[in-house]
Motif scaffolding. Sequence first.
Motif, mmCIF file in Angstrom:
data_model
loop_
_atom_site.group_PDB
_atom_site.id
_atom_site.type_symbol
_atom_site.label_atom_id
_atom_site.label_comp_id
_atom_site.label_asym_id
_atom_site.label_seq_id
_atom_site.Cartn_x
_atom_site.Cartn_y
_atom_site.Cartn_z
ATOM 1 N N LYS A 168 -21.293 -11.340 -0.625
ATOM 2 C CA LYS A 168 -21.436 -9.779 -0.334
ATOM 3 C C LYS A 168 -21.151 -9.058 -1.561
ATOM 4 O O LYS A 168 -22.118 -8.061 -1.901
ATOM 5 C CB LYS A 168 -20.391 -9.554 0.764
ATOM 6 N N ILE A 169 -20.204 -9.311 -2.208
ATOM 7 C CA ILE A 169 -19.757 -8.575 -3.540
ATOM 8 C C ILE A 169 -20.926 -8.665 -4.622
ATOM 9 O O ILE A 169 -21.325 -7.875 -5.155
ATOM 10 C CB ILE A 169 -18.573 -9.107 -4.131
ATOM 11 N N MET A 170 -21.411 -10.081 -4.648
ATOM 12 C CA MET A 170 -22.483 -10.023 -5.735
ATOM 13 C C MET A 170 -23.799 -9.313 -5.327
ATOM 14 O O MET A 170 -24.300 -8.593 -6.194
ATOM 15 C CB MET A 170 -22.909 -11.331 -6.127
ATOM 16 N N VAL A 171 -24.044 -9.395 -3.989
ATOM 17 C CA VAL A 171 -25.348 -8.661 -3.758
ATOM 18 C C VAL A 171 -25.058 -7.127 -3.700
ATOM 19 O O VAL A 171 -26.024 -6.584 -4.182
ATOM 20 C CB VAL A 171 -25.481 -8.871 -2.072
ATOM 21 N N SER A 172 -24.014 -6.696 -3.521
ATOM 22 C CA SER A 172 -23.694 -5.296 -3.576
ATOM 23 C C SER A 172 -23.936 -4.603 -5.273
ATOM 24 O O SER A 172 -24.288 -3.625 -5.336
ATOM 25 C CB SER A 172 -22.264 -4.713 -3.351
ATOM 26 N N THR A 173 -24.019 -5.538 -6.159
ATOM 27 C CA THR A 173 -24.407 -5.377 -7.569
ATOM 28 C C THR A 173 -25.637 -5.770 -8.023
ATOM 29 O O THR A 173 -26.004 -5.726 -9.098
ATOM 30 C CB THR A 173 -23.305 -5.850 -8.524
ATOM 31 N N GLY A 174 -26.431 -6.177 -7.064
ATOM 32 C CA GLY A 174 -27.938 -6.520 -7.415
ATOM 33 C C GLY A 174 -27.804 -8.023 -7.688
ATOM 34 O O GLY A 174 -29.010 -8.233 -8.218
ATOM 35 N N THR A 175 -26.768 -8.760 -7.564
ATOM 36 C CA THR A 175 -27.089 -10.230 -8.225
ATOM 37 C C THR A 175 -27.174 -11.219 -7.053
ATOM 38 O O THR A 175 -26.293 -11.051 -6.131
ATOM 39 C CB THR A 175 -25.587 -10.549 -8.832
ATOM 40 N N GLN A 176 -28.120 -12.080 -6.861
ATOM 41 C CA GLN A 176 -28.114 -12.913 -5.938
ATOM 42 C C GLN A 176 -27.614 -14.291 -6.365
ATOM 43 O O GLN A 176 -27.824 -14.791 -7.749
ATOM 44 C CB GLN A 176 -29.623 -13.355 -5.529
ATOM 45 N N PHE B 289 2.029 -3.431 -10.863
ATOM 46 C CA PHE B 289 2.726 -2.180 -10.180
ATOM 47 C C PHE B 289 2.915 -0.907 -11.006
ATOM 48 O O PHE B 289 2.926 -1.180 -12.253
ATOM 49 C CB PHE B 289 4.174 -2.862 -10.001
ATOM 50 N N GLY B 290 3.033 -0.053 -10.217
ATOM 51 C CA GLY B 290 3.340 1.206 -10.689
ATOM 52 C C GLY B 290 4.186 2.073 -9.931
ATOM 53 O O GLY B 290 4.506 1.737 -8.860
ATOM 54 N N PHE B 291 4.749 3.194 -10.437
ATOM 55 C CA PHE B 291 5.396 3.679 -9.598
ATOM 56 C C PHE B 291 5.494 5.333 -10.021
ATOM 57 O O PHE B 291 5.481 5.853 -10.879
ATOM 58 C CB PHE B 291 7.027 3.475 -10.017
ATOM 59 N N HIS B 292 5.332 6.110 -8.676
ATOM 60 C CA HIS B 292 4.664 7.346 -8.916
ATOM 61 C C HIS B 292 5.160 8.247 -7.722
ATOM 62 O O HIS B 292 4.976 7.776 -6.625
ATOM 63 C CB HIS B 292 3.433 7.779 -9.142
ATOM 64 N N GLU B 293 6.016 9.547 -7.969
ATOM 65 C CA GLU B 293 6.255 10.211 -6.633
ATOM 66 C C GLU B 293 7.088 9.403 -5.535
ATOM 67 O O GLU B 293 6.815 9.532 -4.496
ATOM 68 C CB GLU B 293 5.383 10.865 -6.354
ATOM 69 N N GLY B 294 8.092 8.600 -6.053
ATOM 70 C CA GLY B 294 8.850 7.878 -5.275
ATOM 71 C C GLY B 294 8.057 6.975 -4.343
ATOM 72 O O GLY B 294 8.603 6.137 -3.555
ATOM 73 N N GLN B 295 6.922 6.470 -5.010
ATOM 74 C CA GLN B 295 6.378 5.197 -4.214
ATOM 75 C C GLN B 295 5.870 4.258 -5.283
ATOM 76 O O GLN B 295 5.254 4.321 -6.380
ATOM 77 C CB GLN B 295 5.031 5.772 -3.303
ATOM 78 N N LEU B 296 6.087 2.988 -4.707
ATOM 79 C CA LEU B 296 5.582 1.694 -5.574
ATOM 80 C C LEU B 296 4.291 1.456 -5.200
ATOM 81 O O LEU B 296 3.769 1.580 -3.907
ATOM 82 C CB LEU B 296 6.301 0.619 -5.069
ATOM 83 N N LYS B 297 3.421 1.462 -6.071
ATOM 84 C CA LYS B 297 1.922 1.503 -5.823
ATOM 85 C C LYS B 297 1.458 0.219 -6.836
ATOM 86 O O LYS B 297 1.933 -0.085 -7.693
ATOM 87 C CB LYS B 297 1.186 2.477 -6.539
ATOM 88 N N ILE B 298 0.095 -0.383 -6.384
ATOM 89 C CA ILE B 298 -0.700 -1.364 -7.161
ATOM 90 C C ILE B 298 -2.033 -0.922 -7.219
ATOM 91 O O ILE B 298 -2.555 -0.227 -6.453
ATOM 92 C CB ILE B 298 -0.561 -2.608 -6.594
ATOM 93 N N LEU B 299 -2.681 -1.278 -8.367
ATOM 94 C CA LEU B 299 -4.145 -1.012 -8.710
ATOM 95 C C LEU B 299 -5.010 -2.149 -7.893
ATOM 96 O O LEU B 299 -4.782 -3.339 -7.992
ATOM 97 C CB LEU B 299 -4.543 -1.271 -10.161
ATOM 98 N N LEU B 300 -5.954 -1.370 -7.287
ATOM 99 C CA LEU B 300 -6.947 -2.210 -6.499
ATOM 100 C C LEU B 300 -8.374 -1.809 -7.126
ATOM 101 O O LEU B 300 -8.503 -0.704 -7.483
ATOM 102 C CB LEU B 300 -6.752 -2.185 -4.775
ATOM 103 N N LEU B 301 -9.129 -2.895 -7.005
ATOM 104 C CA LEU B 301 -10.675 -2.393 -7.050
ATOM 105 C C LEU B 301 -11.369 -2.558 -5.832
ATOM 106 O O LEU B 301 -11.002 -2.946 -4.811
ATOM 107 C CB LEU B 301 -11.230 -3.922 -7.769
ATOM 108 N N GLU B 302 -12.402 -1.348 -5.687
ATOM 109 C CA GLU B 302 -13.235 -1.485 -4.587
ATOM 110 C C GLU B 302 -14.593 -1.905 -4.956
ATOM 111 O O GLU B 302 -15.180 -1.024 -5.822
ATOM 112 C CB GLU B 302 -13.234 -0.225 -3.925
ATOM 113 N N PHE B 303 -15.333 -2.760 -4.465
ATOM 114 C CA PHE B 303 -16.641 -3.203 -4.951
ATOM 115 C C PHE B 303 -17.622 -2.191 -4.430
ATOM 116 O O PHE B 303 -17.214 -1.677 -3.336
ATOM 117 C CB PHE B 303 -16.730 -4.741 -4.472
ATOM 118 N N ARG B 304 -18.650 -2.159 -5.222
ATOM 119 C CA ARG B 304 -19.579 -1.131 -4.721
ATOM 120 C C ARG B 304 -19.942 -1.203 -3.446
ATOM 121 O O ARG B 304 -20.482 -2.128 -2.593
ATOM 122 C CB ARG B 304 -20.929 -1.374 -5.689
#
Lengths: 245, 245
Positions: free
Chosen positions: B99-107, B28-43
Amino acid sequence: MNSERSPARFVLDGHELLPGISIDPVIFGFHEGQLKILLLEFRDTRLFALPGGFVHETENLDEAARRILADRTGLRDIYLEQFYVFGDRDRRDAETQRKIMVSTGTQLDDDHWLLRRFISIGYYALIDFTQATPTPDALSDSCTWYDLAELPPLIFDHSAIVRKALDTLQKNLDDKLVGLNLLPETFTMADLQRLYETILARPLQRTNFQRKMLSLGILERLEKKMSGGAHKAPYLYRFISPTTP
Amino acid sequence: MNSERSPARFVLDGHELLPGISIDPVIFGFHEGQLKILLLEFRDTRLFALPGGFVHETENLDEAARRILADRTGLRDIYLEQFYVFGDRDRRDAETQRKIMVSTGTQLDDDHWLLRRFISIGYYALIDFTQATPTPDALSDSCTWYDLAELPPLIFDHSAIVRKALDTLQKNLDDKLVGLNLLPETFTMADLQRLYETILARPLQRTNFQRKMLSLGILERLEKKMSGGAHKAPYLYRFISPTTP
DNA sequence: TCAAAAGTGTTACTAATACACCCATGT
DNA sequence: ACATGGGTGTATTAGTAACACTTTTGA
């Protein structure tokens, strides 16, 4: 990144298990004014432990906890809550684990999965003491109630697990219908108060406790009780079941 | 009872891992009056996830969580709390993982350990938004803040994990010094109130909030702030650090 | 009849809530 | 000067805590 295949399976009594994961339930009961928990004693050792178990590959965690609880108490439909995971690196020591197995005639190789690191998922359960029939498992010769105030020393970090379970129970006492699960069908207000006092480990004011409980609107007053006890006979109470309004 | 040896090891980047266990922190982080969380987006996928990781054989669970957090945020000494374990049988689906692994070239072979069942230990962390430098991991091309109110769909059961984390945060808000961890060194009372209001998702009475906070005896009032803002300049506050009385 | 336990009533105190009021400042 | 946001005072209410009092019963 490198990686490996995983052909290894961990099997117990024909069930494939999640590796390195155990469930250690703290099973609370209340009897004669005392809060008790169920402990196993392993054969011929003076080693005491929470009545744990493992998770089948086919089960959800909660289902595994319920199965383990049913095995030790004979009860289904138990109040159950996951409260913490214990995963310190050295929380178990291999020597103790080996002693337990030796006591039942099993020798473990040095790389046996039971000697490796384990994560334990802590659940606490609340059950009606009068309904349970404690049953030892294959490794133990007893599964019995111990007064929380005078527990024997427990193996591994099980004492810490018990303490954390009790902490959680105390914290949630107001929200949860603890009495509903720890007391028999009918009970007196004094019974209920003794339960709360035992859990909280501090005395409560009798008169205010009564009012507070009644104000919650979850108790139904029945006729009097006249049992052997001297002095004025108290009312019996019952929880209003949420399904029967 | 029957059993098997366990020679299998699961290795990632040279570290032996606990099999079948992941840690998924809600940061959790807080910025400009909003509560936010960190997310990853896979390639290249539009797949979003909590910035999770695995536990090294040599680490305690908490240490693993701290390492993962440090990797994603650059911060050590983070406020961190374990809140629940997610272990339903089908919480992950193999197709997404593939799907995630394929996106990074791993089978992945069908019996690869990444495709097997995983238990996820949920932690939530509170960090100072202004201090963190979000950093993607090897599988992702972004690690960024998302407003809690408008999260993208998450993979697996990660949405449920986030919800439970938020529930826990709300429940513990009074006990924990949330502001200390989510706000910068100095802040106004309005900042603090906005934080509480955002977490609790309901408005609070300004005047009473101020009194309550001050009555806790954990805030120190500094000189005025005159920044660009129109109207009366508010005081700045700082948490009294428990080590410096 | 009286001691012990059960139940009710009354008062005091504290915390939470709502809102009225005054203060400071940039436009 | 005034609108706006910041800070304080005060009345109302709800919840706790403390304790006096009445009722019931078996010995």
